[in-house]
Design a protein around this motif. Structure first.
Motif, PDB file in Angstrom:
ATOM      1  N   THR A 124      -0.166   4.494   4.500  1.00  0.00           N
ATOM      2  CA  THR A 124      -1.532   4.052   4.230  1.00  0.00           C
ATOM      3  C   THR A 124      -1.920   2.828   5.040  1.00  0.00           C
ATOM      4  OG1 THR A 124      -1.506   4.995   2.008  1.00  0.00           O
ATOM      5  CG2 THR A 124      -3.068   3.216   2.402  1.00  0.00           C
ATOM      6  N   ALA A 125      -1.005   1.879   5.225  1.00  0.00           N
ATOM      7  CA  ALA A 125      -1.333   0.683   6.018  1.00  0.00           C
ATOM      8  C   ALA A 125      -1.698   1.072   7.440  1.00  0.00           C
ATOM      9  CB  ALA A 125      -0.168  -0.293   6.009  1.00  0.00           C
TER      10      ALA A 125
ATOM     11  N   VAL B 173      -2.999   3.951   8.395  1.00  0.00           N
ATOM     12  CA  VAL B 173      -4.309   4.603   8.355  1.00  0.00           C
ATOM     13  C   VAL B 173      -5.422   3.567   8.256  1.00  0.00           C
ATOM     14  CG1 VAL B 173      -5.802   6.175   7.063  1.00  0.00           C
ATOM     15  CG2 VAL B 173      -3.379   6.716   7.343  1.00  0.00           C
ATOM     16  N   LEU B 174      -5.207   2.569   7.402  1.00  0.00           N
ATOM     17  CA  LEU B 174      -6.220   1.532   7.241  1.00  0.00           C
ATOM     18  C   LEU B 174      -6.414   0.760   8.545  1.00  0.00           C
ATOM     19  CD1 LEU B 174      -8.125   0.278   5.158  1.00  0.00           C
ATOM     20  CD2 LEU B 174      -6.303  -1.337   4.576  1.00  0.00           C
ATOM     21  N   GLY B 175      -5.303   0.443   9.221  1.00  0.00           N
ATOM     22  CA  GLY B 175      -5.401  -0.249  10.509  1.00  0.00           C
ATOM     23  C   GLY B 175      -6.099   0.589  11.552  1.00  0.00           C
ATOM     24  N   ARG B 176      -5.800   1.885  11.591  1.00  0.00           N
ATOM     25  CA  ARG B 176      -6.468   2.768  12.541  1.00  0.00           C
ATOM     26  C   ARG B 176      -7.959   2.870  12.227  1.00  0.00           C
ATOM     27  NH1 ARG B 176      -5.126   7.182  15.835  1.00  0.00           N
ATOM     28  NH2 ARG B 176      -3.331   5.910  16.433  1.00  0.00           N
ATOM     29  N   PHE B 177      -8.305   2.900  10.936  1.00  0.00           N
ATOM     30  CA  PHE B 177      -9.715   2.988  10.573  1.00  0.00           C
ATOM     31  C   PHE B 177     -10.487   1.756  11.058  1.00  0.00           C
ATOM     32  CE2 PHE B 177     -13.100   1.735   7.630  1.00  0.00           C
ATOM     33  CZ  PHE B 177     -13.990   2.762   7.877  1.00  0.00           C
ATOM     34  N   VAL B 178      -9.945   0.559  10.817  1.00  0.00           N
ATOM     35  CA  VAL B 178     -10.632  -0.645  11.281  1.00  0.00           C
ATOM     36  C   VAL B 178     -10.715  -0.644  12.803  1.00  0.00           C
ATOM     37  CG1 VAL B 178     -10.598  -3.162  11.305  1.00  0.00           C
ATOM     38  CG2 VAL B 178      -9.922  -1.937   9.229  1.00  0.00           C
ATOM     39  N   THR B 179      -9.625  -0.220  13.454  1.00  0.00           N
ATOM     40  CA  THR B 179      -9.630  -0.071  14.907  1.00  0.00           C
ATOM     41  C   THR B 179     -10.756   0.845  15.348  1.00  0.00           C
ATOM     42  OG1 THR B 179      -7.251  -0.450  15.144  1.00  0.00           O
ATOM     43  CG2 THR B 179      -8.310   0.856  16.858  1.00  0.00           C
ATOM     44  N   ASP B 180     -10.886   1.966  14.659  1.00  0.00           N
ATOM     45  CA  ASP B 180     -11.886   2.951  15.055  1.00  0.00           C
ATOM     46  C   ASP B 180     -13.303   2.468  14.797  1.00  0.00           C
ATOM     47  OD1 ASP B 180      -9.895   4.593  15.903  1.00  0.00           O
ATOM     48  OD2 ASP B 180      -9.965   5.965  14.205  1.00  0.00           O
ATOM     49  N   ARG B 181     -13.530   1.790  13.681  1.00  0.00           N
ATOM     50  CA  ARG B 181     -14.864   1.314  13.374  1.00  0.00           C
ATOM     51  C   ARG B 181     -15.328   0.253  14.376  1.00  0.00           C
ATOM     52  NH1 ARG B 181     -17.509   1.379   8.350  1.00  0.00           N
ATOM     53  NH2 ARG B 181     -18.903  -0.140   9.346  1.00  0.00           N
TER      54      ARG B 181
ATOM     55  N   LEU C 249       0.797  -1.223   0.000  1.00  0.00           N
ATOM     56  CA  LEU C 249       0.000   0.000   0.000  1.00  0.00           C
ATOM     57  C   LEU C 249       0.832   1.277   0.000  1.00  0.00           C
ATOM     58  CD1 LEU C 249      -2.713  -1.010   2.641  1.00  0.00           C
ATOM     59  CD2 LEU C 249      -2.953  -0.977   0.151  1.00  0.00           C
ATOM     60  N   ARG C 250       2.160   1.152  -0.094  1.00  0.00           N
ATOM     61  CA  ARG C 250       2.973   2.355   0.103  1.00  0.00           C
ATOM     62  C   ARG C 250       2.751   3.410  -0.969  1.00  0.00           C
ATOM     63  NH1 ARG C 250       6.305  -1.617  -1.852  1.00  0.00           N
ATOM     64  NH2 ARG C 250       7.828  -1.111  -3.491  1.00  0.00           N
TER      65      ARG C 250
ATOM     66  N   VAL D  33      -8.931   3.607   2.196  1.00  0.00           N
ATOM     67  CA  VAL D  33     -10.047   3.696   3.140  1.00  0.00           C
ATOM     68  C   VAL D  33     -11.374   3.693   2.389  1.00  0.00           C
ATOM     69  CG1 VAL D  33     -11.140   5.129   4.916  1.00  0.00           C
ATOM     70  CG2 VAL D  33      -8.659   4.846   4.897  1.00  0.00           C
ATOM     71  N   GLY D  34     -11.366   4.244   1.176  1.00  0.00           N
ATOM     72  CA  GLY D  34     -12.590   4.272   0.378  1.00  0.00           C
ATOM     73  C   GLY D  34     -13.106   2.895   0.026  1.00  0.00           C
ATOM     74  N   LEU D  35     -12.225   1.899   0.016  1.00  0.00           N
ATOM     75  CA  LEU D  35     -12.672   0.536  -0.284  1.00  0.00           C
ATOM     76  C   LEU D  35     -13.569  -0.038   0.809  1.00  0.00           C
ATOM     77  CD1 LEU D  35      -9.311  -0.915  -1.667  1.00  0.00           C
ATOM     78  CD2 LEU D  35     -11.322  -0.228  -2.986  1.00  0.00           C
ATOM     79  N   VAL D  36     -13.424   0.474   2.031  1.00  0.00           N
ATOM     80  CA  VAL D  36     -14.249  -0.013   3.143  1.00  0.00           C
ATOM     81  C   VAL D  36     -15.118   1.092   3.743  1.00  0.00           C
ATOM     82  CG1 VAL D  36     -12.815  -1.978   3.799  1.00  0.00           C
ATOM     83  CG2 VAL D  36     -12.232   0.281   4.648  1.00  0.00           C
ATOM     84  N   LEU D  37     -14.970   2.320   3.272  1.00  0.00           N
ATOM     85  CA  LEU D  37     -15.795   3.445   3.719  1.00  0.00           C
ATOM     86  C   LEU D  37     -16.215   4.240   2.480  1.00  0.00           C
ATOM     87  CD1 LEU D  37     -17.030   5.170   5.970  1.00  0.00           C
ATOM     88  CD2 LEU D  37     -14.850   6.386   6.148  1.00  0.00           C
ATOM     89  N   PRO D  38     -17.268   3.811   1.809  1.00  0.00           N
ATOM     90  CA  PRO D  38     -17.631   4.431   0.538  1.00  0.00           C
ATOM     91  C   PRO D  38     -18.183   5.848   0.656  1.00  0.00           C
ATOM     92  CG  PRO D  38     -19.217   2.729   1.140  1.00  0.00           C
ATOM     93  CD  PRO D  38     -18.093   2.634   2.109  1.00  0.00           C
TER      94      PRO D  38
END
Length: 495
Positions: A365-366, A368-376, A331-332, A340-345
């Motif tokens: 990006t990795a 950010v994606l991990g933090r997003f799943v954590t947050d959701r 994802l670099r 994030v758009g792939l899981v938060l449209p």
């Protein structure tokens, strides 16, 4: 301490053993059954009380565990112990057979996604809480499909009924172990934290505890249609009718092996499991059945169920980022907005979320994606629960665990548990917390838990008095311990 401790319970006497921690003596009583083995005709039944026994029952080794998967060790060492009598409690106490002691009681429910985990972990040994004057109980419960699957002709939420039966056992027997049945606090981490919130919002459980602690809670709130689909798929995979008799004809180990495939989303694609988890939660777990769980947990809390019970709730900063870290190279060159758009449209929500998490974006990006799943899954739930209890008569305290593991490189899922139990020297801790985890952090985290268990106040400003107030454990040395808006980064997901 020359003789092994013996305590008489409602079903009979049990013999434990003494041990010491920093010069403080305490006793352990392991594998005490609170219900009959859920086998044969009792498989898929509500828990049935244990008949009385004669003589003194040995309680010096952990009982059988519902967890049947012995493949490897997770972040928390949680052994799988064979046997049929899987519904049992472990009691750790500094004052066995002293019914006048009336010490506060901690009842801990293990995690594991409602499909795994074990109450026999060395991390869950209550010796540090015993040292500080708290009786500690760990409780087992049926897992996966056996515990939570929807089966026509069988009671729903069998795992939940196991929690209730375990708590009823505590209420009936804990005074004999030196505990006070009117001062019971339930606590749990991950799925165990979800169990705590489910019990907090469950009318049938209100008489069984007085306070709650939810660490990195993940709730299930499985809806009946989802549960029915998963049960039908499991029956198809097992080659049996989707009935109680059909499922009972399949060994528990076989159903356990098939349940992961049965719970997978039917849509294709690498991200389908992630989207499914984020949108619907786990396929196995407490079911909103209209009986024990009349409504989803957040709705129950907002309606005032459990409003008279103090709550401590929080999460680690990066519960899930250790998982997505492996995608760093892939994802670099992918912008965070696209990943994030792939899981938060929803574009507006996505833009707000990325703007609120600019520091995390600098980590790649990795991250950010991990933090997003954590947050959701985890961190937004902290804020939602605090908001749902805004008018509760009892306070809600919120925390964050921000200490970064020197071996895993994130404030990740489970890293807080050995600090909370103050078991830094236990087997397996070095793998997740390094060879020299900070003693001062354990003193702060464990100390706040003890203060809450004993005095009803963990020691910082509650969210209910100052919305947003958050105790930060293990943050930057120059940062304050309590900040005004500790979960601002998840606000776009909650609004």
């Amino acid at each position: 301490m020359n003789e092994p401790p013996v305590v008489t319970t409602a079903a009979g006497a049990v013999r434990g053993f003494w041990r010491e921690d920093a010069g403080a003596a305490s006793a352990a009583f392991l594998g005490i059954p609170f219900a009959q083995p859920p086998t044969g005709d009792l498989r898929f039944a509500a828990p049935v009380p244990v008949p009385p026994w004669q003589g003194v029952r040995d309680a010096t080794a952990y009982g059988a565990t519902p967890h049947r998967n012995a493949e490897g060790i997770t972040l928390i060492p949680e052994p799988s112990i064979p046997g049929e009598s899987t519904l049992n409690v472990n009691v750790f106490t500094p004052r066995p057979a002293d019914s006048a002691a009336r010490l506060p009681v901690l009842v801990y429910i293990h995690g594991g996604g409602f499909t795994s985990g074990s109450p026999a972990s060395p991390w869950y040994d209550g010796r540090a809480f015993n040292r500080d004057g708290v009786v500690t109980v760990t409780v087992s419960y049926r897992l996966g499909f056996d515990g939570f699957g929807a089966i026509e002709g069988a009671p729903s939420n069998r795992g939940v009924r196991d929690w209730l039966a375990g708590l009823e056992w505590v209420r009936q027997n804990i005074a004999a172990f030196g505990g006070d049945p009117e001062r019971v606090t339930i606590a749990g981490q991950s799925a165990g934290g979800g169990a705590v919130l489910a019990l907090l919002g469950m009318p049938a459980a209100q008489h069984l505890f007085r306070a709650a602690i939810a660490l990195s809670a993940a709730i299930a709130d499985v809806r009946p249609p989802r549960a029915a689909r998963a049960a039908r798929r499991l029956a198809t995979l097992a080659g049996v009718p989707a009935t109680r008799a059909g499922f009972a004809s399949v060994p528990e180990e076989r159903l356990s092996a098939l349940q992961e495939a049965a719970g997978r989303p039917e849509t294709a694609g690498r991200l389908a499991p992630v989207r499914d988890l984020l949108d619907q939660g786990p396929p196995w777990g407490p079911l909103v059945d209209g009986d024990l769980l009349p409504q989803p947990t957040l709705e129950a809390l907002a309606a005032g169920v459990g409003a008279d019970k103090p709550l401590v709730i929080g999460a680690t900063d990066d519960e899930f980022t250790g998982v997505t870290e492996g995608l760093h190279k892939t994802l670099r060159f992918v912008p965070a907005s696209i990943a994030v758009g792939l899981v938060l449209p929803d574009r507006v929500t996505r833009r707000g979320y990325l703007a609120a998490n600019r520091p995390q974006r600098r980590l790649g990006t990795a991250a950010v994606l991990g933090r997003f799943v954590t947050d959701r899954i985890f961190r937004s739930l902290v804020m939602r629960v605090a908001q749902a209890r805004a008018t509760a008569s009892a306070p809600t305290w919120v925390y964050r665990f921000s200490w970064v593991s020197p071996t895993k490189h994130w404030a990740m899922h489970c890293v807080d548990v050995p600090f909370w139990f103050d078991c830094l020297d236990a087997d397996g801790v070095a793998a997740i917390a390094g060879d020299a985890p900070p003693r001062a952090l354990a003193d702060a985290v464990h100390g706040s838990a003890v203060a809450f268990l004993r005095e009803g106040d963990p020691g910082w400003t509650p969210w209910t008095s100052q919305p947003g107030a958050t105790r930060v454990f293990g943050g930057a040395a120059s940062a304050p311990d309590v900040i005004a808006d500790g979960y601002a980064g998840v606000q776009p997901l909650v609004s």
